[in-house]
Write an enzyme that holds these catalytic residues in place. Structure first.
Site, mmCIF file in Angstrom:
data_model
loop_
_atom_site.group_PDB
_atom_site.id
_atom_site.type_symbol
_atom_site.label_atom_id
_atom_site.label_comp_id
_atom_site.label_asym_id
_atom_site.label_seq_id
_atom_site.Cartn_x
_atom_site.Cartn_y
_atom_site.Cartn_z
ATOM 1 N N PRO A 61 -3.011 4.264 -4.151
ATOM 2 C CA PRO A 61 -3.366 2.897 -4.540
ATOM 3 C C PRO A 61 -2.326 1.925 -4.024
ATOM 4 O O PRO A 61 -1.168 2.295 -3.805
ATOM 5 C CB PRO A 61 -3.361 2.957 -6.073
ATOM 6 N N ASP A 62 -2.733 0.698 -3.820
ATOM 7 C CA ASP A 62 -1.783 -0.311 -3.353
ATOM 8 C C ASP A 62 -0.702 -0.531 -4.405
ATOM 9 O O ASP A 62 -0.977 -0.575 -5.605
ATOM 10 C CB ASP A 62 -2.516 -1.627 -3.089
ATOM 11 N N GLY A 63 0.531 -0.659 -3.944
ATOM 12 C CA GLY A 63 1.636 -0.919 -4.853
ATOM 13 C C GLY A 63 2.206 0.308 -5.515
ATOM 14 O O GLY A 63 3.070 0.189 -6.379
ATOM 15 N N ALA A 64 1.758 1.488 -5.134
ATOM 16 C CA ALA A 64 2.274 2.715 -5.740
ATOM 17 C C ALA A 64 2.634 3.710 -4.645
ATOM 18 O O ALA A 64 2.206 3.589 -3.508
ATOM 19 C CB ALA A 64 1.234 3.328 -6.676
#
Length: 288
Positions: A61-64
């Site tokens: 996922p974006d940001g992880a």
């Protein structure tokens, strides 16, 4: 100046000049070398990377996950090497808390072939998602100073993340963009502006070119519409990568639920896909 440096300088100047043209231009967002080559062949004038698109391609996922400056710049380098077009990058929050670290990110971005990059004022902290204005301005100023040390015009885009981070404060967004312009940013960007009135207000409040993020079904404006509002540059962020995920999901659902394969009618034909990505195709740059 060697051939590679000369080519990067030409791309940088071309990218700079696009912001001065009579109409807004679109920078679509590839997430790998293949999509960069496809978009190059479609006739766009410049490209921009997408951090979210890279995350999805890596199964995250974006940001992880472990996506940092190295991974972002390696991806950007592959995209820049796959196209003769100018490439600007999503450099997130500059990959560091200090202005010095932001400046180093700009230098490294230039070193991998980029001619521009955006720096956000986000923190990455859910409880406090946007940096104090003074701190954010110092980081933009550091990015601008590092860009000016280069031997080509690296375009610095400063992003005000209020709306994207769930803080719909238009007055503060405008105040931030004005401060970033005063700090020397070449382009200003407030992703997730909600409507035409907000876009018009932002464009009217600053003198530097404004980039607007499109691709949301909620914001149905054409390039012509955006130009009338004062927009100079349009990006689509992760929308193309999510559109590709949507195509995979719909095809897989058809296979699973219906046992049919009609999705193949919308697939790019095999020979055409090979031609798009063949060596010496649209990514070739004999002058580079």
């Amino acid at each position: 100046m060697n051939r590679s440096t000369a080519a990067q300088h030409r791309r940088a100047v071309a990218f700079q000049q696009l912001h001065e043209g009579p109409q807004p231009f679109v920078v679509p967002n590839p997430w790998d070398a293949g999509t960069a080559r496809v978009l190059t062949g479609m006739g766009f004038a410049a490209l921009a990377t997408t951090g979210a698109g890279l995350a999805y391609a890596m199964g995250l996922p974006d940001g992880a996950g472990p996506i940092g400056r190295t991974e972002i710049l390696d991806n950007a380098a592959a995209i820049a090497a796959a196209t003769p077009l100018p490439v600007t990058a999503d450099l997130e929050s500059g990959f560091g808390d200090s202005p010095e670290e932001v400046a180093e990110t700009i230098r490294r971005a230039a070193a991998v072939g980029l001619v521009g990059g955006s720096v956000e004022d986000s923190t990455g902290r859910a409880e406090d998602p946007v940096r104090p204005l003074e701190e954010a301005v110092e980081r933009v100023a550091a990015a601008v100073a590092a860009a000016k040390e280069l031997d080509f015009p690296f375009t610095v885009t400063a992003r005000a993340e209020n709306f994207f981070q769930g803080r719909p404060d238009l007055d503060d967004t405008i105040r931030r963009l004005q401060a970033y312009e005063a700090a020397g940013a070449d382009v200003l960007y407030a992703p997730a502006l909600p409507d035409a009135d907000a876009i018009r207000a932002v464009c009217s409040a600053v003198s530097a070119p404004v980039n607007v993020l499109m691709g949301s079904p909620a914001l149905r404006l054409s390039v012509t519409d955006l130009g009338a509002l004062g927009v100079r540059r349009v990006s689509v962020g992760s929308a193309l990568s999510r559109a590709s995920l949507g195509a995979v999901v719909r095809a897989a659902q058809e296979i699973r639920d219906q046992g049919t394969f009609g999705f193949g009618a919308d697939a790019v034909p095999y020979a055409e896909a090979n031609a798009m990505l063949a060596p010496g195709g649209p990514a070739g740059d004999p002058a580079s």
